[in-house]
Design an enzyme around this catalytic site. Structure first.
Site, mmCIF file in Angstrom:
data_model
loop_
_atom_site.group_PDB
_atom_site.id
_atom_site.type_symbol
_atom_site.label_atom_id
_atom_site.label_comp_id
_atom_site.label_asym_id
_atom_site.label_seq_id
_atom_site.Cartn_x
_atom_site.Cartn_y
_atom_site.Cartn_z
ATOM 1 N N GLY A 360 -8.582 -0.063 2.106
ATOM 2 C CA GLY A 360 -9.206 -1.358 1.884
ATOM 3 C C GLY A 360 -10.592 -1.402 2.485
ATOM 4 N N GLY A 363 -10.514 -0.037 6.198
ATOM 5 C CA GLY A 363 -9.911 1.233 6.571
ATOM 6 C C GLY A 363 -8.710 1.586 5.719
ATOM 7 N N ASP A 476 -9.778 -13.448 1.028
ATOM 8 C CA ASP A 476 -9.771 -12.254 0.173
ATOM 9 C C ASP A 476 -8.422 -12.120 -0.534
ATOM 10 O OD1 ASP A 476 -10.849 -10.037 -1.063
ATOM 11 O OD2 ASP A 476 -10.284 -8.662 0.539
#
Length: 670
Positions: A360, A363, A476
């Site tokens: 993502g 990381g 998100d």
């Protein structure tokens, strides 16, 4: 948590004097009384001290607007407490009921660590166990013995059902968790009703609680002319006579009523002792003493409560001004969740590519197996991800404190040198995007399963927005951040972008635009403004993706720059909305249910954030077909076309162009 101070200890001294006042009020018997037979406290114990502090606080704060809940002390002597008054009462009626309850609880439940007294006008509850926001759907009833005639029964039941369903939907969405109303039954006779939940419940849990009572009524009390139906967290009452006690400056508009008394349900009231004549009785002196002493005691009590409240507010403001102190304390308490780096390297085979589940914005995520065979998912934060120690700490603390079936559960974390890792529960079916966008795997998701996933996502976001003492905005939300467990239940993941708010805040502004194109609300993508309505927009995009099996940024041939939102809006306006449905579903779905979901999705992605519904409203729309949906307006980033002088079709989608030119450091959906 509260810490005893010299100021608050005065309350312990004043409490016995305060309780002497009960000699002037004759309390009614509670409708429901629950006293723990398991846990008792001893005299002069710390628990008793905390309880003696709690009850005056509940009484003082509960009579301000009819509800209050709090806790005092620390484990194992912590005590949680809650009071709530019926929503149509005046403050004086509320105060009288709560006052009686605080007096009676010592007599009815002596030395008990858990107690609940439910009256017609109020409820008082305390416990050594946390019970806030937990819904009780175990129905109980007191009902009138009068029956509606068989010829009128069908009309009566229909009118009652419509009234109660409308009231429950409205009450669940209100901060007061209360609503009342009436409807016609027969000429000159109306059905009058109220519904109410304790305000610690979320909108979803409140609605669920009320619905459990409403569905219980036919099996319990068919054709009865009235009744009181209740659990420890919600109440429904209806009668065919006026019973609501609206008064000026109460919770509802004024309404004059003079109700006849029901034999099965005692009308909640306060009875004062009969006035005695003092002539020739020798009782004048005690009465004068009481007249002087009682107001003095009350004044001292109010002063002590005021000093205590001021002291607590000062301490709370200090903590707000120095949040890093709280974070450090919390991290100290997280030591039990700390994982050893070498153990994680062993579990993930030294973070091998074979164990890599994905990557993502901050990381990579690896699958691991601990020595006890527990499967885990380890998020290894990039050293150049931009997520600093404070952001890492926030994510740990947030995920650890949040417990919900539709959120990914945090098992622990690791801080070792420059390494920062988060350890989550492992979910075998990976993420939603691996299914709905895969031509083969999407066949596993029939409509029932998709609807279940939609509901799960909605409940998870609602929990983040409303069900904790802090408001959390995900920022998100996308298909890749919705994981699926072994039973295909949706669990929301990746809170690395979550923003923590105070309870009264609802939006913020940031220069750090981070998210995924296609899911970001226009006010966030273009101006850095985010709020709960930003998540609602992302949910709407995700809802349309689940229905269609298409990505939000897929280009359609219907026009220049037509993405999924434009295409769905076009089909909706043309009356062909069902053409949006994923073809792999063929006709194996409820057309009415799908149409409502498309309409909900379009409502969520409207350009003006004020027009978008809240997540509590979305959850209610998903759970009840009786709620009428509004007509949606044009979605954000709507591609409006025009013709130039040469006849060429030109796109006027300025918002989309500005977005692509102005946003940096965002993720692009694959």
């Amino acid at each position: 948590m509260y810490v005893l101070s010299s100021t608050s200890k005065y309350l312990i001294i004043l409490l016995p004097s305060f309780l002497l006042l009960h000699i002037h009020v004759q309390a009614e018997d509670p409708i429901l009384q629950q006293c723990s037979n398991i846990a008792n406290y001893t005299s002069n114990s710390q628990f008793e001290t905390n309880l003696n502090l709690l009850l005056p606080s509940l009484l003082s704060n509960g009579t301000r607007d009819g509800f209050f809940n709090t806790s005092i002390g620390t484990a194992p002597d912590i005590v949680y407490g809650l009071v709530s008054c019926r929503g149509d009462l005046s403050m004086e009626q509320c105060r009288t009921c709560l006052y009686n309850a605080t007096v009676e609880v010592f007599q009815r439940c002596p030395n008990r660590k858990e107690a609940l007294l439910l009256y017609g006008n109020c409820i008082l509850r305390y416990s050594n166990n946390h019970f806030f926001s937990k819904v009780d759907t175990n129905p109980r009833a007191l009902y009138n013995t009068g029956k509606v005639s068989e010829t009128d029964a069908a009309h009566f039941n229909q009118q009652l059902s419509n009234l109660l369903n409308n009231l429950s939907a409205t009450a669940a969405s209100r901060p007061s968790k209360f609503d009342s109303g009436r409807t016609d039954y027969i000429p000159f006779t109306k059905i009058e009703s109220l519904v109410q939940c304790t305000r610690d419940l979320s909108a979803t849990n409140c609605y669920s609680c009320l619905q459990s009572l409403i569905t219980f009524i036919p099996s319990c009390c068919d054709r009865n002319q009235g009744g009181l139906f209740y659990t420890t967290t919600c109440t429904v009452r209806f009668e065919i006579y006026p019973f609501l006690q609206f008064q000026p400056q109460s919770f509802s508009p004024p309404f004059e009523a003079s109700p006849p008394q029901s034999k099965a349900i005692p009308s909640p009231r306060v009875e004062t002792s009969p006035t005695q004549s003092n002539i020739g009785t020798g009782k004048g002196k005690p009465t004068n003493v009481v007249t002087i002493v009682v107001p003095t005691i009350c004044l001292l009590l109010l002063l002590a409560i005021s000093a205590y409240s001021t002291h607590w507010i000062v301490r709370r403001n200090k903590r707000k001004r120095n949040p890093e102190i709280n974070c450090e304390d919390d991290m100290a308490n997280e030591q039990s969740l700390h994982f050893n780096l070498s153990a994680l390297k062993t579990a993930t085979k030294d973070f091998s590519d074979a164990n890599k589940l994905g990557e993502g914005g901050f990381g990579a995520v690896y699958k691991g197996k601990l020595l006890d065979a527990t499967e885990i998912a380890v998020k290894r934060l990039s050293k150049h991800s931009g997520q600093g120690s404070q952001e890492f700490k926030n994510e740990v603390l947030l995920l650890h404190k949040l417990q919900h079936r539709n959120l990914v559960r945090l098992l622990g974390f690791c801080l070792s040198g420059k390494e920062k890792l988060l350890i989550y529960e492992y979910l075998p079916n990976t993420s939603l995007d691996k299914y709905i966008f895969d031509p083969m795997k999407k066949a596993y998701l029939n409509w029932e399963m998709r609807y279940k996933i939609i509901e799960g996502i909605a409940r998870g976001i609602l929990y983040l927005h409303e069900d904790s003492r802090v408001k959390i905005i995900h920022r998100d939300l996308k298909a890749g951040n919705v994981l699926l467990d072994g039973e295909m239940n949706a669990k929301i993941a990746d809170f690395g972008l979550a923003k923590l708010f105070g309870v009264d805040q609802s939006q913020g502004n940031t220069r750090r635009i981070a998210g995924t194109l296609g899911y970001m609300a226009p006010e966030y993508a273009l101006h850095g403004l985010f709020s709960v309505k930003s998540d609602v927009f992302s949910f709407g995009v995700l809802l349309l993706e689940i229905i269609s099996g298409k990505k939000s940024n897929d280009i359609y041939e219907s026009g220049p720059s037509w993405n999924l939102l434009n295409y769905a809006w076009k089909l909706w306006r043309e009356g062909n909305a069902l053409e949006l449905v994923d073809p792999i579903l063929t006709d194996n779905f409820s057309a009415h249910e799908v149409m409502r979901c498309i309409q909900m999705g379009l409502l969520c992605v409207q350009d003006n954030l004020q027009d978008r519904p809240t997540m509590s409203t979305v959850v209610m729309m998903l759970n009840s077909y009786s709620i009428i949906l509004e007509s949606p307006l044009a979605p954000a980033y709507n591609a409006v076309t025009r013709t130039d002088a040469s006849g060429e079709m030109l796109s006027n989608n300025s918002a989309s162009k500005a977005l692509l030119c102005s946003v940096e450091g965002v993720s692009f959906p694959r």
